[in-house]
Every structure is written in C-alpha cells, then in structure tokens.
Design an enzyme around this catalytic site. Structure first.
Site, PDB file in Angstrom:
ATOM      1  CG  HIS B 136      -6.919  -0.969  -0.440  1.00  0.00           C
ATOM      2  ND1 HIS B 136      -7.419  -0.715  -1.696  1.00  0.00           N
ATOM      3  CD2 HIS B 136      -6.833   0.227   0.176  1.00  0.00           C
ATOM      4  CE1 HIS B 136      -7.612   0.593  -1.824  1.00  0.00           C
ATOM      5  NE2 HIS B 136      -7.268   1.181  -0.710  1.00  0.00           N
ATOM      6  CG  ASP B 213      -1.737  -4.130  -1.632  1.00  0.00           C
ATOM      7  OD1 ASP B 213      -0.852  -3.250  -1.663  1.00  0.00           O
ATOM      8  OD2 ASP B 213      -2.951  -3.877  -1.510  1.00  0.00           O
ATOM      9  CD  GLN B 216      -0.800   2.006   3.437  1.00  0.00           C
ATOM     10  OE1 GLN B 216       0.061   2.631   4.052  1.00  0.00           O
ATOM     11  NE2 GLN B 216      -1.746   2.616   2.741  1.00  0.00           N
ATOM     12  CE  LYS B 239      -1.426   3.990  -0.995  1.00  0.00           C
ATOM     13  NZ  LYS B 239      -2.519   4.698  -0.338  1.00  0.00           N
ATOM     14  CB  CYS B 377     -10.403   1.527   0.404  1.00  0.00           C
ATOM     15  SG  CYS B 377     -10.777   3.120  -0.293  1.00  0.00           S
TER      16      CYS B 377
HETATM   17  C1  LIG Z   1      -2.979  -1.694   1.120  1.00  0.00           C
HETATM   18  C2  LIG Z   1      -3.332  -0.852  -0.062  1.00  0.00           C
HETATM   19  N1  LIG Z   1      -3.477  -1.422  -1.267  1.00  0.00           N
HETATM   20  C3  LIG Z   1      -3.780  -0.706  -2.351  1.00  0.00           C
HETATM   21  C4  LIG Z   1      -3.980   0.650  -2.296  1.00  0.00           C
HETATM   22  C5  LIG Z   1      -4.348   1.376  -3.556  1.00  0.00           C
HETATM   23  O1  LIG Z   1      -3.338   2.226  -3.956  1.00  0.00           O
HETATM   24  P1  LIG Z   1      -3.547   3.216  -5.187  1.00  0.00           P
HETATM   25  O2  LIG Z   1      -4.821   3.962  -4.909  1.00  0.00           O
HETATM   26  O3  LIG Z   1      -2.349   4.089  -5.154  1.00  0.00           O
HETATM   27  O4  LIG Z   1      -3.651   2.400  -6.415  1.00  0.00           O
HETATM   28  C6  LIG Z   1      -3.847   1.289  -1.083  1.00  0.00           C
HETATM   29  C7  LIG Z   1      -4.070   2.750  -0.998  1.00  0.00           C
HETATM   30  O5  LIG Z   1      -4.836   3.271  -0.252  1.00  0.00           O
HETATM   31  C8  LIG Z   1      -3.521   0.523   0.067  1.00  0.00           C
HETATM   32  O6  LIG Z   1      -3.411   1.110   1.262  1.00  0.00           O
END
Ligand SMILES: Cc1ncc(COP(=O)(O)O)c(C=O)c1O
Lengths: 161, 419
Positions: B136, B213, B216, B239, B377
């Site tokens: 992401h 990370d 998900q 989430k 993203c």
């Molecule tokens: C794999 C992954 N990493 C990071 C994020 C970022 O999360 P946040 O916007 O809650 O900081 C997301 C959210 O869409 C994600 O799907």
C-alpha cells in the site's frame, strides 16, 4: 432518491461505445492533456481554431463511460462554434455538472443535459467535467491539466466538486 | 447454479450464525437506493457492532477525562481503562509485553513512526530497504522520503501474474547493505497472503529487522507476533470494527528502547528543562500529547468482540465467502478475477470486459452494493498487472452468502446495461 441508472441513458452508452471525433489531429492549434489522478483516467484534446470558428476537434484517452461520453458529446457540440461560444458552453456545463445551475438555466446546454444527474454523484462529477477542463486548458495554453492540480485553470470553481 | 456451488454456500452458512452476528451491526439494516445495503468495502473500513458503540457511549457518558495527569476519580478511571485496552490488544496479537503495544492513529502513522524512530537513526547513505510490489502507498512513501533524505536505496520484491511474491527474488535482493524489510501481510488490492513468517526468518538470519503491514491481516486472521517473530507489526482500528483515529504499532521492546521519539510533547517525557529533556519509557515515549482515549477503549471492546466470535471462525467464514464469490465470477463470461494467489484473504478484485470500474461502482451502488473502485492506493501492483484500476469486493465475517449473490446479480445488471 435519485435513480442513478438515469445517468446511464442510451445517449451516454451510445457515445461510450461509439465515441465521435475520437483520435488525434495532425497539427492542432491548441492541445492539452487532462488527468484525473484519483482514478488514473486521462484524455487528450486537440483543437483546430480557425479565424472565426473551431474547425476541428478530437479527443483520445482511457476513461470511464461518463468521461468518454462527455468528451464525445463535447466535441460534437463544440465543432463549428466560435471560441466565445465554446467558452460559454464550458461554463454552463461546469455549472450544471457541479450542481450550481439547473440544466434549465443553461440556454446552450441542449442534449448535454443528460449529464445533469452527475451533480448528485460527487465522486463522478470529475469524470464528466474532465474533458471540459481539458478543452479549457487547451484554449488557455495550459498543456497539462488535472482535476487536482494547483495550476488547474478551473481549480477554484470545482473546489467543492 | 451447479450442485457443488450450492453445497459450498450451504455448508458455510450452517457452520456460522451470520444472521445472529448481523443483528449486532445497526448500520447493516440501512437501505441504499431502496435496496438493502450490501456492504462489501470492508478492506477500506469495517462497520461497528453495537457492543463497541455502547462502549464508546459508556466511556463518554461516565468515564471521560484526560489520562496520566490528575489524581481525580475520572482521570484515574480513564487511565486504567485506556491501559486495560492496551492489554486487550497485547493479548489479541500475543505480544510478550504490554509495553510493546503503542497507540498510534492508524497503520500509516505506525509506519511513519518506525520510519522516523528507527529508519532515521539506523539507516544511512547507501543502505538498502526491501519492499514489495504489493505494498500500500503507506508502506512505500515513508520509505521513499527516508531514502531521499539519507541517500538510501529501495529494492522491490517482484510478483508473478497471480499476485504472489517471488520469494527466490526476495532472497536474491539481500546483500551487506540491506538494513530493513517492509512487507504487507495481506495485499489490500489483491488479497494475496504473503509467506511473512518465512520471509522474516530469512531476514533475521541476515540480521535485518522486518516491519509487517498488518492492516488487512489483523481483521481476518489470528495474528501472533511472537510466532511470526516480526520486529514491527502495524494495523488500524477502523478496519477491525473499531473507531477511526486509532491504530497500533507492535514493536519488539529491545528495538523500541533504542529508537528515537517520533513526535515531541507532553506525556512522552519524564522531565523537561530548557537544557535537557529526558524521554519517558516505552510505550509512552512514542505517545506524545493527549491520545484518542475513547477510540483506544473502543478498539479494546472491538477486539473483545472479535475474540469472542473467534478469529479462526471469522477466517473460515470469510474464506467460504471468498470461495463462493470466486466460483460464481469464474462462471461469468467477460468477468475476470484480478489476483489469483493460492493463499488469499477476503478480497476479490475483478474486471468486467468493456466496463470501466467507476461505472461498475456507480451501477452496483444503485443496487445497494458498496464496492471500492480504483487503484486502491497500490499503484505499483496495478501497473505490474497492467490494469489502471479494478473493482474490489472485500468481505467481513458479517457478510452473508446472499450478499455474494447480490454482488453477482449486480455485475450481471452492469453487463446488461453495457451490451
Ligand atoms: C495494506 C494497507 N496498509 C495500510 C493502510 C493504511 O491504513 P490507514 O489509512 O488506516 O492508516 C491500508 C488501508 O487502506 C491498507 O490496506
């Protein structure tokens, strides 16, 4: 609540499938590329502006049906108009699509009124206005325009789009 | 529908009482465009059960004050509830020590904390950071900022057409300049589950720390940071059936102690004079200012709720949803699943021939079906698979097989409109 299906009317679906004036022009007098960074869509607009009128116009690009149909219908509406007439139509279209004017209040809008429904879909307004933005950029010699960029000639008017 | 598909559908609904669970989520009773809401955008943000909403209300109506500051009743109770929630999160990810659980504002904030606190101190000119094509943007951009500042270099693990990391290539990227690995546990765009345990072991054998990370993954599988042996694990509350504005960074205590603070301010200090400031101990060293107290307590209630259902039961139900939806889509001419990794979690990206994802999203919305469309993203993975954008249905344990049917029917409607 609005029936969003009404946006996907025959005309729009038809222009999406068979876009008019699709392609590029050998030596345009005006040209610009428009981007919607939120979805990666982009289109180019080429214009041949004669002494009095827009003699030719073409567009090309990757985009959703709303954007492509808007571009296609824009080219058919603009061809043969004077630059001043075209600028007026751009303003009317942007005002209608962003919900600032109803289509009844846009005397030149004609068949483009099919796009009035996007004003209820904030996430899709940018799709419909990207071609118009890009045309405006071409007229004003802004080679690349964007629905997000600072230098965007239409930045202020669509700020709340 | 074939007999085998019917069986798939029947088995999973009977094993898991999804209707009882759905009753906990007031928002699922909404109608959108006169159709029952079918919420399939859980990877972007999940919905909140009444139990968590009630906890927020109880906190706000009977327990709120600032924490760690005063000796009065409310401050003491708020502080103790805030710390109790930290212990719930510690148990949720099986961290060894509650001091290893840092409250942040979300995954993005957690990763930025590691970039500033660890990266800026320990990564220098010519050093290399390994990331993957599946990341992401929030696990790419901070590292690019660091690389630019320090003159470090980013190396990227490639994927195959199915959306699986090429582990041989990952291993080949290591050299004596390798200082850090950042990898997503589950791809938000494709759903691929990465073999992070093996990747971590390989990196550790070369003395390289690994940030996972988990944005998900935490909502969909049991996470055990000790078993994974990761150095950092980041995830978001929103989430995970919790509130927005709260997230977690798990960090190994020994690493956290050597890191520099990310933000300066109140609560992260032991003493301040204009000559010298002494930083607080972990985790407080990384929690400057008044934290989102209500959100943290709400997240504690959310992980209680999830744990009661059981992460294994959640994973099994979601797997059944994904399997059924994938089988259905595979029978539809002109519809293609994007991301066909062998191991996948809860995410179904797809493309419909001749129809742009934004048009799909708008038309599905008209049927009450909420999906995400766009690049999610994660532009590098989109570029690698040569798709500018996809439509993405992402499931949660409160989704039902009937909702998969609604998605499939919606896609058929889209195809009809566009032919
Ligand atoms: C794999 C992954 N990493 C990071 C994020 C970022 O999360 P946040 O916007 O809650 O900081 C997301 C959210 O869409 C994600 O799907």
């Amino acid at each position: 609540m609005t029936n969003y299906k009404s946006l996907y009317q025959e005309v729009i679906l038809d222009h999406n499938k068979k876009p008019r004036n699709y392609g590029t022009i050998e030596s345009p007098s005006h040209h610009a590329v428009g981007h919607n960074p939120l979805c990666g869509d982009h289109i180019s607009v080429d214009v041949v502006l004669g002494d009095e009128r827009i003699n030719n116009i073409a567009f090309q690009g990757e985009s959703c049906a709303i954007c492509k149909a808007s571009a296609s219908m824009m080219t058919t509406a603009i061809k043969g108009k004077t630059r001043a007439e075209a600028e007026t139509l751009i303003q009317e279209f942007l005002a209608m699509a962003t919900g600032k004017l109803s289509h009844d209040a846009c005397p030149n809008i004609g068949r483009l009124a099919v796009f009035a429904g996007v004003s209820d879909l904030p996430t899709r307004v940018k799709c419909a206005i990207l071609p118009w933005h890009t045309l405006s950029g071409a007229f004003n010699a802004v080679a690349t325009t964007s629905t997000e960029a600072e230098q965007d000639p239409m930045h202020a008017p669509i700020g709340d789009a | 529908m074939s007999a085998s598909q019917t069986t798939t559908k029947f088995q999973s609904t009977s094993a898991f009482d999804v209707e009882r669970i759905r009753a906990d989520f007031p928002i699922l009773k909404l109608t959108v465009n006169d159709k029952p809401l079918v919420y399939l955008d859980n990877a972007a943000s999940s919905q909140m059960p009444q139990q968590v909403i009630d906890r927020l209300v109880r906190y706000q109506t009977t327990q709120h004050a600032n924490i760690n500051r005063a000796v009065h009743y409310l401050s003491e109770i708020a502080t103790s509830e805030f710390e109790e929630a930290r212990r719930k999160l510690q148990r949720f990810i099986n961290a060894n020590d509650e001091r290893e659980v840092i409250y942040t504002s979300g995954t993005t904030d957690s990763i930025n904390l590691v970039m500033h606190g660890y990266g800026r101190k320990f990564i220098g000119a010519g050093d290399e950071i390994i990331l993957t094509t599946l990341e992401h943007h929030s696990n790419i951009v901070p590292w690019q900022m660091l690389a630019e500042e320090k003159g470090a270099k980013i190396r990227v693990v490639p994927i195959n057409d199915a959306g699986e990391l090429l582990i041989d290539e990952y291993e080949k990227l290591f050299n004596e300049r390798t200082k850090f690995v950042g990898v997503t546990h589950v791809s938000n765009a494709l759903g691929s589950i990465n073999p992070i345990k093996e990747m971590i072991a390989f990196a550790h054998a070369r003395g390289v720390p690994v940030l996972v990370d988990g944005a998900q993954a935490a909502p969909h599988t049991k996470v055990d940071v000790q078993d994974l042996d990761c150095d950092f694990y980041a995830f978001s509350g929103h989430k995970l059936c919790g509130p927005t504005g709260i997230g977690i960074l798990y960090g190994r205590a020994a690493l956290l102690e050597n890191m520099q603070p990310f933000k300066g301010g109140g609560d992260m200090i032991l003493s301040v004079t204009f000559e010298k400031t002494t930083y607080n101990t972990i985790p407080h060293k990384f929690e400057a200012g008044t934290p989102p107290i209500a959100a943290a307590i709400g997240l504690g209630a959310a992980v209680d709720y999830l744990s009661e259902i059981g992460m294994d039961a959640i994973a099994a139900h979601e797997h059944a949803l994904l399997k059924y939806a994938t089988e259905q889509i595979n029978t539809m001419p002109g519809v293609r699943v994007i991301g066909t990794a062998e191991h996948k979690a809860a995410v179904l990206s797809f493309a419909v021939d001749g129809v742009h994802p934004h048009d799909i999203g708008t038309l599905l919305n008209q049927e009450g079906v909420a999906v995400r469309t766009g690049h999610h993203c994660a532009q590098p993975v989109m570029q690698r698979l040569h798709v500018p954008a996809t439509s993405r249905a992402s499931f949660a344990f409160y989704n039902s097989m009937d909702e998969v049917d609604a998605l499939i029917a919606g896609i058929r409607t889209v195809q009809k409109i566009f032919t």
